[in-house]
Design an enzyme around this catalytic site. Sequence first.
Site, PDB file in Angstrom:
ATOM      1  N   SER A  11      13.958  -0.549 -11.669  1.00 43.54           N
ATOM      2  CA  SER A  11      14.496  -0.435 -10.316  1.00 43.54           C
ATOM      3  C   SER A  11      15.983  -0.776 -10.229  1.00 43.54           C
ATOM      4  CB  SER A  11      13.705  -1.343  -9.368  1.00 43.54           C
ATOM      5  OG  SER A  11      13.616  -2.635  -9.910  1.00 43.54           O
ATOM      6  N   CYS A  53      14.203 -10.631   5.801  1.00 47.08           N
ATOM      7  CA  CYS A  53      14.034 -11.561   4.669  1.00 47.08           C
ATOM      8  C   CYS A  53      15.383 -12.104   4.197  1.00 47.08           C
ATOM      9  CB  CYS A  53      13.245 -10.922   3.534  1.00 47.08           C
ATOM     10  SG  CYS A  53      13.787  -9.302   3.095  1.00 47.08           S
ATOM     11  N   CYS A  93       0.792  -1.216   0.000  1.00 46.82           N
ATOM     12  CA  CYS A  93       0.000   0.000   0.000  1.00 46.82           C
ATOM     13  C   CYS A  93       0.832   1.277   0.000  1.00 46.82           C
ATOM     14  CB  CYS A  93      -0.853   0.069   1.258  1.00 46.82           C
ATOM     15  SG  CYS A  93      -1.852  -1.358   1.524  1.00 46.82           S
ATOM     16  N   CYS A 112       8.460 -12.267   4.191  1.00 47.48           N
ATOM     17  CA  CYS A 112       8.205 -11.032   4.940  1.00 47.48           C
ATOM     18  C   CYS A 112       6.815 -11.125   5.547  1.00 47.48           C
ATOM     19  CB  CYS A 112       8.266  -9.836   3.996  1.00 47.48           C
ATOM     20  SG  CYS A 112       7.810  -8.292   4.822  1.00 47.48           S
TER      21      CYS A 112
HETATM   22  S1  SF4 Z   1      13.413  -5.987   5.021  1.00 44.83           S
HETATM   23 FE1  SF4 Z   1      12.400  -7.808   4.211  1.00 44.83          FE
HETATM   24  S2  SF4 Z   1      11.361  -8.727   5.999  1.00 44.83           S
HETATM   25 FE2  SF4 Z   1      11.902  -6.640   6.563  1.00 44.83          FE
HETATM   26  S3  SF4 Z   1      10.089  -5.426   6.107  1.00 44.83           S
HETATM   27 FE3  SF4 Z   1      11.389  -5.325   4.303  1.00 44.83          FE
HETATM   28  S4  SF4 Z   1      10.754  -6.968   2.938  1.00 44.83           S
HETATM   29 FE4  SF4 Z   1       9.873  -7.364   4.984  1.00 44.83          FE
END
Ligand code: SF4
Length: 473
Positions: free
Chosen positions: A297, A454, A16, A396
């Site tokens: 990106s 992650c 979002c 995540c």
């Molecule tokens: S760094 Fe990875 S686990 Fe942490 S909020 Fe971002 S996408 Fe999610």
Amino acid sequence: MRDESIFDLDELNEECGVFGIIGHADAAQLTYYGLHALQHRGQESAGIVTTDGQKFSVQRGTGLVTEVFNNNNIKQLLGSTGIGHVRYSTTGGTGLANAQPLVFKYAKGELAIATKGNLVNAKKLRRDLEELGSIFQTTTDTEVIAHLIARSSAPNIVEAAKEALNQLVGAYALMIMTNDTLIVAEDPHGLRPLSMAKMGEATVFSSETCAFDVIGAEFVRDIEPGEMLVFDAEGMRTTTFAPKAERAICSFEHVYFARPDSNVGGVNVHAARKRMGRILAEEAPVEADVVTGVPDSSTSAAIGFAEATGIPYELGLIKNRYVGRTFIQPSQELREQGVKMKLSAVRGVVAGKRVVMVDDSIVRGTTSRRIVTMLREAGATEVHVRISSPPVKNPCFYGIDTPDREQLIAAQKTVEEIRQEIGADTLTFISVEGMLRAIGRPASERNRGHCIACFTGEYPTVLEDELVLEGKR
Ligand code: SF4
């Protein structure tokens, strides 16, 4: 994954974007422009709720910002305060019912809420609330927050919101609006960034600073972890609703999600990505003839890699910008015959060349394999893949749409196995330390103030719902 069938890429997606404004006669129009600048953060639905101090005006719909709003319905959004939202859904499912901002009528009046991020104890809270008699109309975390506020016996909306927020665990940037109060808050770890700007007398909030530039607002500061800002008849005041925890901004904002013209955690995204490219070049140099980035990106990181190595940066891959939501997707058969929709390799650039292909991440590995194949088919003699994020090994839970661990190629295979699978001559991921150094926030903070879960599995919060699922609670 977003429009996987259409775009045929396995990208990570954010859920979002939020935008809010208080004290401007053109609140609805400015929110529209703000949401348009945040469109990359969600294409499933868009919505704006405004108030003239007496009642709400609401417009929400599925689709892009330009599809949901037009001159007529924007004019009907009255008042000088508004909050807006763009959504890409994972938790909560799709559809208009889940389009935000959500609007509720409760004992004390009207309430509109827009949130960004994901709670990791929403299932538990929902179950507790249902046992107490709450009936839910949507499947979003946002409605859980509304029920917590509605059930509160606190004397006013500010205290009720504080009470509610103290029960939440996870990542969120949120805006709560009534007809006389606007509340803006950020989770205690600051996982989902939210920034504030001024535009004359008006105050503006956005998930990303690029929206400020679009409307000509001047950046003031980021909202602090655990901070709550309140705007009401007494003016603006800041308070904290929870003890500040260790800052843990999502590091993927810098790697991939945020627009290059945004600043996240005080650091320009394009500049951070360029440094990632430079550090990647130091960590994994290679002899090659051209460097190319997977648009858009990875362009900044590719430029950084080229600058550091002296290998020329070229547009070896081109993105077709006009693949829209209504695009008729080719059948599997046509795809196998080589009908490509989103990306094309530029034969004149890569034919007969040793190519360094810089990308921001590898999720399932399918996209990387296709791009490497595409470059070889266009005549590249060698393809060296450099990834400007460390291997994504863990899902995540904070609002980024990642597949299960079983589908994350880096959770299942070694780097050498991934290299073989995607068909590259060499493959290197940036180190976690290198990525954080490239972003460049203060080394005094843990992980330089970032979430890196992650990559490492080191989650900044307890994952309550996961523990319940695993039978550990
Ligand atoms: S760094 Fe990875 S686990 Fe942490 S909020 Fe971002 S996408 Fe999610």
